[in-house]
Design a protein around this motif. Structure first.
Motif, mmCIF file in Angstrom:
data_model
loop_
_atom_site.group_PDB
_atom_site.id
_atom_site.type_symbol
_atom_site.label_atom_id
_atom_site.label_comp_id
_atom_site.label_asym_id
_atom_site.label_seq_id
_atom_site.Cartn_x
_atom_site.Cartn_y
_atom_site.Cartn_z
ATOM 1 N N CYS A 1 9.837 56.925 112.353
ATOM 2 C CA CYS A 1 8.878 56.222 112.829
ATOM 3 C C CYS A 1 9.272 54.639 112.470
ATOM 4 C CB CYS A 1 7.473 56.463 112.284
ATOM 5 S SG CYS A 1 6.238 55.399 113.275
ATOM 6 N N LYS B 1 6.739 52.311 112.920
ATOM 7 C CA LYS B 1 5.564 51.525 112.861
ATOM 8 C C LYS B 1 5.210 50.940 111.423
ATOM 9 C CE LYS B 1 4.147 52.435 117.114
ATOM 10 N NZ LYS B 1 5.123 52.140 118.032
ATOM 11 N N PHE B 2 5.429 51.693 110.446
ATOM 12 C CA PHE B 2 5.172 51.172 109.151
ATOM 13 C C PHE B 2 3.614 50.753 108.933
ATOM 14 C CE2 PHE B 2 9.296 51.230 107.259
ATOM 15 C CZ PHE B 2 10.034 50.935 108.153
ATOM 16 N N CYS B 3 2.749 51.878 109.252
ATOM 17 C CA CYS B 3 1.384 51.623 109.147
ATOM 18 C C CYS B 3 1.428 51.656 107.422
ATOM 19 C CB CYS B 3 0.679 52.777 109.462
ATOM 20 S SG CYS B 3 0.653 53.174 111.202
ATOM 21 N N PHE C 1 -0.242 52.722 105.077
ATOM 22 C CA PHE C 1 -0.679 53.836 104.207
ATOM 23 C C PHE C 1 0.286 54.976 104.286
ATOM 24 C CE2 PHE C 1 -2.730 54.003 108.474
ATOM 25 C CZ PHE C 1 -2.039 55.121 108.974
ATOM 26 N N CYS C 2 1.365 54.899 105.118
ATOM 27 C CA CYS C 2 2.195 56.056 105.493
ATOM 28 C C CYS C 2 3.756 56.062 104.959
ATOM 29 C CB CYS C 2 2.308 56.012 106.952
ATOM 30 S SG CYS C 2 3.062 57.619 107.412
ATOM 31 N N VAL D 1 5.889 57.967 106.196
ATOM 32 C CA VAL D 1 7.154 58.884 107.260
ATOM 33 C C VAL D 1 7.948 57.940 107.237
ATOM 34 C CG1 VAL D 1 7.324 59.450 109.493
ATOM 35 C CG2 VAL D 1 5.250 60.376 108.001
ATOM 36 N N PRO D 2 7.924 56.562 107.718
ATOM 37 C CA PRO D 2 9.044 55.450 107.848
ATOM 38 C C PRO D 2 10.330 55.862 106.722
ATOM 39 C CG PRO D 2 7.208 54.506 108.456
ATOM 40 C CD PRO D 2 6.705 55.743 107.731
ATOM 41 N N GLN E 1 7.410 62.379 115.117
ATOM 42 C CA GLN E 1 6.308 61.495 114.296
ATOM 43 C C GLN E 1 5.577 60.732 115.115
ATOM 44 O OE1 GLN E 1 9.217 62.304 112.372
ATOM 45 N NE2 GLN E 1 8.132 63.674 111.295
ATOM 46 N N HIS F 1 1.101 57.561 119.187
ATOM 47 C CA HIS F 1 0.511 56.523 118.654
ATOM 48 C C HIS F 1 -0.087 55.795 120.108
ATOM 49 C CE1 HIS F 1 0.187 52.464 117.240
ATOM 50 N NE2 HIS F 1 0.308 52.705 115.898
ATOM 51 N N ARG G 1 -1.831 48.726 112.214
ATOM 52 C CA ARG G 1 -1.967 49.765 113.420
ATOM 53 C C ARG G 1 -1.483 49.061 114.721
ATOM 54 N NH1 ARG G 1 -1.188 55.004 113.034
ATOM 55 N NH2 ARG G 1 -2.440 55.334 114.940
HETATM 56 S S1 SF4 Z 1 0.811 57.027 110.640
HETATM 57 FE FE1 SF4 Z 1 2.149 57.709 112.352
HETATM 58 S S2 SF4 Z 1 2.752 55.677 113.453
HETATM 59 FE FE2 SF4 Z 1 2.079 55.041 111.277
HETATM 60 S S3 SF4 Z 1 3.940 54.944 110.095
HETATM 61 FE FE3 SF4 Z 1 2.988 57.307 109.924
HETATM 62 S S4 SF4 Z 1 4.225 58.314 111.288
HETATM 63 FE FE4 SF4 Z 1 4.407 56.272 112.214
#
Ligand code: SF4
Length: 443
Positions: A154, A156-158, A160-161, A163-164, A198, A237, A276
């Motif tokens: 991903c 997006k780099f939210c 709180f996340c 995943v990236p 993701q 998203h 977001r």
């Molecule tokens: S919440 Fe979803 S969109 Fe945001 S960084 Fe994490 S995986 Fe990416």
């Protein structure tokens, strides 16, 4: 005597999918899958890093397993995030492998058997190009529905996340490779495929003609596959819900009227702080255009309460948005600071009791909405894909187009069939009914 491997997965559907691909790779190395860790030759913990509790679970599980004689490996997002640290904290671990390196399992196992304690967390390589293809027998044994990863990572780099950081940047698989895998699944009896990513609606895969295909184009391509009855996709998203994807929900009958579209919060201040990149108003407008295209669509959401700086008024905005949208199902959590994410270091963390109270209120509303959606299905006739035996003898469980479990009498048909079911009652998350025209239901 064949070797036995036990894989325990935590977290998301993509981890479930990855576990099947690891099992396929291990099968190529002569491993059979075991149902339990006890007595296995290899134990793989396929971990999730999304919340603190999830990561800590791994270490308590490792503590419980350290007496086993098996080779122990840690895979998944905690492996990617913590790497060497895992072996430092729990020396009983024999190897660590990140989500992009599963094709290296044979080599890592050989090194671990030599006591080298390898750690492989390279994000570069395209594992799919090297992973063993699933065998027909294995696919059939897994059932008539299957996950298929089409996109990973991903951009997006939210705030709180993780995943990236644990899955890397967005990578989309080529259409041809996805189509070939889908063909193999359908050939082995799969009737419904859920496309995973993701950020699945950011899919832009090489189309084999020098261009790229969007998710909508991929759905259209796969829908042409004879024998494939249903398609779904997750997780999306809001900013990548393109016009062609909304049109696909209107025009493609094989694409199920169910959309998981996380919003996380209803306050523009919090959405901005979360990075977001959209407002609550834009999300509401998007929902309106999706519902205009497919009025009966079931919406699902993700919510985080207690994000740093969230005031009472901000939370009320989340409640107001939830009331306005009306969700058929949803996942909601208290904010959990994750190491390395921008929000973790913020001073204005919300106290735990406040988070707990807000979560309780939001979940009460979401449960009410889910019950109302299910109650609205009573008296309707829905096509149900029969998936497996139910808890009670003489009962099947299937899936409605809205992803609800539906309990029906076994004489309704065979696993893999789609039968028209008259819904007679709803209890909790489940529906009950009998094929239209049949007297008795499975309640
Ligand atoms: S919440 Fe979803 S969109 Fe945001 S960084 Fe994490 S995986 Fe990416």
């Amino acid at each position: 005597m064949s070797k036995r491997a036990f894989i325990k997965s935590y977290g998301c559907q993509m981890n479930v999918y990855d576990a099947t691909r690891m099992a396929d790779e291990l099968a190529r190395q002569g491993y059979e899958m075991a149902d339990a860790a006890e007595g296995a030759d290899l134990i793989l913990l396929n971990t999730c890093h999304i919340r603190e509790k999830a990561a800590e679970k791994v270490y308590s599980e490792l503590g419980r397993l350290k007496g086993e004689r098996a080779l122990i490996g840690v895979a998944g997002c905690v492996a990617q995030a913590e790497g060497e640290e895992i072996i430092r904290r729990q020396p009983r671990v024999d190897f660590v492998v990140g989500p992009q390196a599963y094709h290296l399992l044979p080599e890592l196992i050989a090194k671990a058997q030599r006591g080298e304690a390898p750690v492989e967390t390279d994000l570069a390589e395209d594992k799919f190009a090297h992973l063993a293809a699933p065998q027909k027998r294995a696919i059939t044994a897994r059932g008539v529905t299957a996950f298929l990863t089409v996109q990973e990572g991903c951009d997006k780099f939210c705030a709180f996340c993780v995943v990236p950081y644990t899955r890397g940047g967005e990578v989309s698989r080529p259409v041809a490779a996805i189509f070939a895998e889908a063909e193999r699944l359908v050939d082995a009896g799969v009737r419904e495929i859920t496309l995973l990513g993701q950020n699945v609606n950011a899919y832009r895969g090489p189309d084999g003609m020098g261009g790229t295909a969007s998710l909508a184009a991929l759905v259209e391509r796969l829908a042409a596959l004879p024998g494939l009855a249903r398609l779904r996709f997750t997780t999306s998203h809001p900013n990548d819900m393109s016009a062609d994807l909304i049109a696909a929900h209107r025009d493609e009958p094989k694409l199920m009227p169910y959309l998981h579209l996380p919003v996380q919060a209803g306050s523009d201040k919090v959405l901005k702080a979360m990075n977001r990149k959209h407002t609550a108003g834009q999300y509401r407008a998007l929902i309106e255009s999706i519902r205009a295209a497919r009025p009966d669509i079931a919406l699902s959401g993700d919510f985080i309460v207690g994000f740093p700086g969230e005031s009472d008024a901000d939370f009320e905005a989340t409640m107001a948005l939830t009331r306005d949208v009306g969700y058929a199902s949803a996942y909601s959590f208290k904010y959990s600071p994750r190491p390395g994410t921008p929000a973790a270091g913020r001073e204005d963390q919300v106290p735990e009791p406040v988070k707990a109270e807000r979560l309780q209120r939001l979940q009460a509303l979401l449960t009410e909405q889910q019950r109302a959606f299910n109650a609205g299905c009573v008296g309707r006739t829905l096509p149900v894909l029969i998936e497996k035996p139910g808890k009670k003898p003489g009962q099947w469980v299937g899936r409605s187009p809205y992803l609800q479990p539906v309990h029906i009498p076994a004489e309704a048909g065979q696993v893999g069939e789609i039968v028209e079911v008259a819904i007679s009652s709803a209890q909790g998350n489940s529906l009950f009914g009998a094929p239209a025209g049949m007297r008795r239901d499975a309640a």
